[in-house]
Write an enzyme that holds these catalytic residues in place. Structure first.
Site, PDB file in Angstrom:
ATOM      1  CE1 TYR A   3      26.368  29.173  42.496  1.00  0.00           C
ATOM      2  CE2 TYR A   3      25.264  27.211  43.311  1.00  0.00           C
ATOM      3  CZ  TYR A   3      25.922  28.408  43.548  1.00  0.00           C
ATOM      4  OH  TYR A   3      26.129  28.824  44.843  1.00  0.00           O
ATOM      5  CG  HIS A  15      24.643  32.581  46.186  1.00  0.00           C
ATOM      6  ND1 HIS A  15      25.489  32.521  45.104  1.00  0.00           N
ATOM      7  CD2 HIS A  15      23.672  33.482  45.854  1.00  0.00           C
ATOM      8  CE1 HIS A  15      25.046  33.330  44.154  1.00  0.00           C
ATOM      9  NE2 HIS A  15      23.946  33.926  44.577  1.00  0.00           N
ATOM     10  CG  ASN A  17      31.563  29.063  49.528  1.00  0.00           C
ATOM     11  OD1 ASN A  17      30.388  28.705  49.448  1.00  0.00           O
ATOM     12  ND2 ASN A  17      32.188  29.672  48.543  1.00  0.00           N
ATOM     13  CD  GLU A  49      22.160  35.208  41.951  1.00  0.00           C
ATOM     14  OE1 GLU A  49      23.154  34.838  41.313  1.00  0.00           O
ATOM     15  OE2 GLU A  49      22.230  35.655  43.121  1.00  0.00           O
ATOM     16  CE  LYS A  81      27.145  28.785  48.220  1.00  0.00           C
ATOM     17  NZ  LYS A  81      28.452  28.682  47.511  1.00  0.00           N
TER      18      LYS A  81
END
Ligand code: IDP
Ligand code: MG
Length: 138
Positions: free
Chosen positions: A49, A115, A112, A126, A9
């Site tokens: 998302y 993913h 965080n 995905e 990310k």
């Protein structure tokens, strides 16, 4: 053999963690069969998302995911989906196991670092969201 989508990310890229994250995957015998760096648009991040669109954090999550470039990878190996989730650690770094990517490097529950797909069906969806068949080396 199983495949899963991983994203490094914007916070992970910004912190200079691309190499560190990839090293952990390779050390764990997850093979990188596709990889690219890109910068998501708002529409692309919202689409990725979409499952979370009713959640209170959705707007902030989309803003974060479009704040800078990311790296998308397809990982392959036995039980790759779960093994990647184990290497990542829990969503909230405060609940993550020692030695996981999120425990070591996350800022908070949103920023965080990584993913990872959570199930075989989402992994396929995905992977296809980011890569076409010519971009995946077997
Ligand atoms: P996961 O990434 O561990 O699968 P999900 O529940 O699928 O976690 O949530 C997707 C992403 O949304 C998380 O990785 C995190 O960046 C963000 N997120 C999840 N829960 C929260 C929250 O309570 N506050 C802010 N951001 C959150
Ligand atoms: Mg998830």
């Amino acid at each position: 053999m199983e495949r899963t989508l991983s994203l490094i990310k914007p916070d992970g890229v910004e912190k200079g963690l691309i190499g560190e994250v990839i090293k952990r995957f390779e050390k764990s015998n997850l093979k990188i069969v596709a990889m690219k760096k890109l910068h998501l648009t708002q529409t692309e991040a919202e689409g990725f998302y979409a499952v979370h669109k009713e959640r209170p954090f959705f707007g902030s999550l989309v803003e974060f995911m479009t704040s800078g470039p990311i790296v998308a990878l397809v990982l392959e190996g036995d039980n790759a989906i779960k093994r990647n989730r184990d290497i990542m650690g829990a969503t909230n770094k405060d609940e993550a196991e020692e030695g996981t990517i999120r425990k070591d490097f996350a800022t908070n529950i949103e920023k965080n670092v990584v993913h990872g797909s959570d199930a075989p069906e989402t992994a396929v969806t995905e992977i296809c969201y980011f890569f076409n068949s010519f971009e995946i080396a077997c």
